[in-house]
Design a protein around this motif. Sequence first.
Motif, PDB file in Angstrom:
ATOM      1  N   PRO A   1       0.778  -1.231   0.000  1.00 17.55           N
ATOM      2  CA  PRO A   1       0.000   0.000   0.000  1.00 17.55           C
ATOM      3  C   PRO A   1       0.817   1.292   0.000  1.00 17.55           C
ATOM      4  O   PRO A   1       0.514   2.214  -0.763  1.00 17.55           O
ATOM      5  CB  PRO A   1      -0.853  -0.127   1.264  1.00 17.55           C
ATOM      6  N   THR A   2       1.832   1.397   0.848  1.00 18.17           N
ATOM      7  CA  THR A   2       2.567   2.656   0.894  1.00 18.17           C
ATOM      8  C   THR A   2       3.371   2.889  -0.384  1.00 18.17           C
ATOM      9  O   THR A   2       3.457   4.024  -0.875  1.00 18.17           O
ATOM     10  CB  THR A   2       3.508   2.717   2.119  1.00 18.17           C
ATOM     11  N   LEU A   3       3.949   1.840  -0.953  1.00 15.58           N
ATOM     12  CA  LEU A   3       4.690   2.000  -2.210  1.00 15.58           C
ATOM     13  C   LEU A   3       3.750   2.390  -3.349  1.00 15.58           C
ATOM     14  O   LEU A   3       4.086   3.250  -4.174  1.00 15.58           O
ATOM     15  CB  LEU A   3       5.417   0.706  -2.564  1.00 15.58           C
ATOM     16  N   GLU A   4       2.585   1.782  -3.383  1.00 12.05           N
ATOM     17  CA  GLU A   4       1.635   2.111  -4.442  1.00 12.05           C
ATOM     18  C   GLU A   4       1.154   3.554  -4.319  1.00 12.05           C
ATOM     19  O   GLU A   4       0.970   4.246  -5.324  1.00 12.05           O
ATOM     20  CB  GLU A   4       0.453   1.142  -4.410  1.00 12.05           C
ATOM     21  N   ALA A   5       0.967   4.014  -3.079  1.00  9.66           N
ATOM     22  CA  ALA A   5       0.549   5.398  -2.870  1.00  9.66           C
ATOM     23  C   ALA A   5       1.645   6.374  -3.311  1.00  9.66           C
ATOM     24  O   ALA A   5       1.358   7.446  -3.856  1.00  9.66           O
ATOM     25  CB  ALA A   5       0.195   5.624  -1.400  1.00  9.66           C
ATOM     26  N   PHE A   6       2.898   6.001  -3.084  1.00  7.87           N
ATOM     27  CA  PHE A   6       4.023   6.839  -3.527  1.00  7.87           C
ATOM     28  C   PHE A   6       4.031   6.970  -5.045  1.00  7.87           C
ATOM     29  O   PHE A   6       4.185   8.066  -5.589  1.00  7.87           O
ATOM     30  CB  PHE A   6       5.335   6.232  -3.042  1.00  7.87           C
ATOM     31  N   THR A   7       3.864   5.867  -5.740  1.00  9.87           N
ATOM     32  CA  THR A   7       3.850   5.893  -7.199  1.00  9.87           C
ATOM     33  C   THR A   7       2.674   6.704  -7.719  1.00  9.87           C
ATOM     34  O   THR A   7       2.817   7.499  -8.667  1.00  9.87           O
ATOM     35  CB  THR A   7       3.784   4.463  -7.759  1.00  9.87           C
ATOM     36  N   LYS A   8       1.529   6.561  -7.108  1.00 14.66           N
ATOM     37  CA  LYS A   8       0.344   7.305  -7.537  1.00 14.66           C
ATOM     38  C   LYS A   8       0.550   8.800  -7.383  1.00 14.66           C
ATOM     39  O   LYS A   8       0.141   9.595  -8.233  1.00 14.66           O
ATOM     40  CB  LYS A   8      -0.872   6.856  -6.723  1.00 14.66           C
ATOM     41  N   ARG A   9       1.216   9.195  -6.299  1.00 13.26           N
ATOM     42  CA  ARG A   9       1.430  10.621  -6.048  1.00 13.26           C
ATOM     43  C   ARG A   9       2.515  11.213  -6.943  1.00 13.26           C
ATOM     44  O   ARG A   9       2.378  12.316  -7.461  1.00 13.26           O
ATOM     45  CB  ARG A   9       1.810  10.845  -4.580  1.00 13.26           C
TER      46      ARG A   9
END
Length: 415
Positions: free
Chosen positions: A96-104
Amino acid sequence: MEQYNTDSLSAAQIAAMRRSMANGRGALTRRSMLRASGVGALAIGGLGALNGCGIPPAKREDEGPASDDVSATEKHMTFSNWTEYMDVSEDEKSRPTLEAFTKRTGIKVKYTEDINDNVEFFGKIKPQLAAGQDTGRDLICVTDWLAARMIRLGWAQKLDPANLPHASANLSAQFRSPDWDPGRAHSYPWTGISTVIAYNSKATGGRKVDSVTQMLDDPKLKGRVGFLTEMRDSIGMTLLDMGKDPGKFTDAEYDAALGRLQKGVDKKQIRRFTGNDYISDLDSGDLAACLAWAGDVIQLQADNPDIKFAIPSAGYITSSDNLLVPAKARHKSNAEKLIDYYYELPVAAQLAAYINYVCPVEGVRDELKKIDPELATNTLILPDKAMAAKSRAFRALSSKEETAYEEKFAKLIGA
């Protein structure tokens, strides 16, 4: 003493803990695999890997060799980390945190769990580093003694503070300026690793065990005491118990600490030296007391209410696993943005709630409380001021010292 209670945990968190004990952090972590600066380094020829094979003598440099940073045009990076050291979704299909980083940010992260042991991993990247080549990794996570070695060799790039506003502001005071990287010019901690005394209150008859002296001298504990195969932890905790500073000790003081442990071996007070395979012995009561790593204690307490921990009045050893950008990495700015992202309070809290090691991010308590109030009060994850004040780091060693000390320690533990 705060006790960890599974009643307040979500089903996902409890499931994560059970997975960890069966096949993750609690079963085959970086410590149980060797955490190799101690017995492991010697057992697989690690000191030779660090000191020989064409590597130039260790030297202090302001920064590693610069490389062309193509972050502006290439929105991706590669991150090498230990197993079970990143939050995962309940179905284990995403991070989740890595995916949120990529999305941002639009930066895609190739995340690999290819670090099982410091020495083994260093052996993988050493040839490229020694040849002045890109390792294919933009960010790595290694234990402090190896981070120190890489910085001395000039194999870690100096970080740009302009890209690290959250990290600079939120780094906990106890991690701010290690002697091997003053001011955190080249590194930031991913987690802290506290070495404490753990004991099974059922096995001790309800008595608290809270000092190395008690572990080594109490006849009621004879044959049921464990120390660690990690030299820095066992020697460091013994030095503290002797009133010596593990950040400033001399050769003579090291030998005196070694002698105390040798006496414990000779009179069979010490049952054995272990990696984190102490877990099963402590859980069963075969070990009444031992040196232990905080993350393991939290997981043990989730299943066994008899497991307690103590912080010796003399202090305790803190080490860290640290983020570095290797020399010649081509996506340095992208890596710095990822480092900084994990120092944002909500992100840091999410990571800490999953991995259960010491969070190096100051001010994260309120965010962690939103996830789980019990975690936010656990001093093994968020040390309070009194506990943090007792924290001590083992000093950086020269190559000569490292070889000499490890050889003596290996002889003690029978490696």
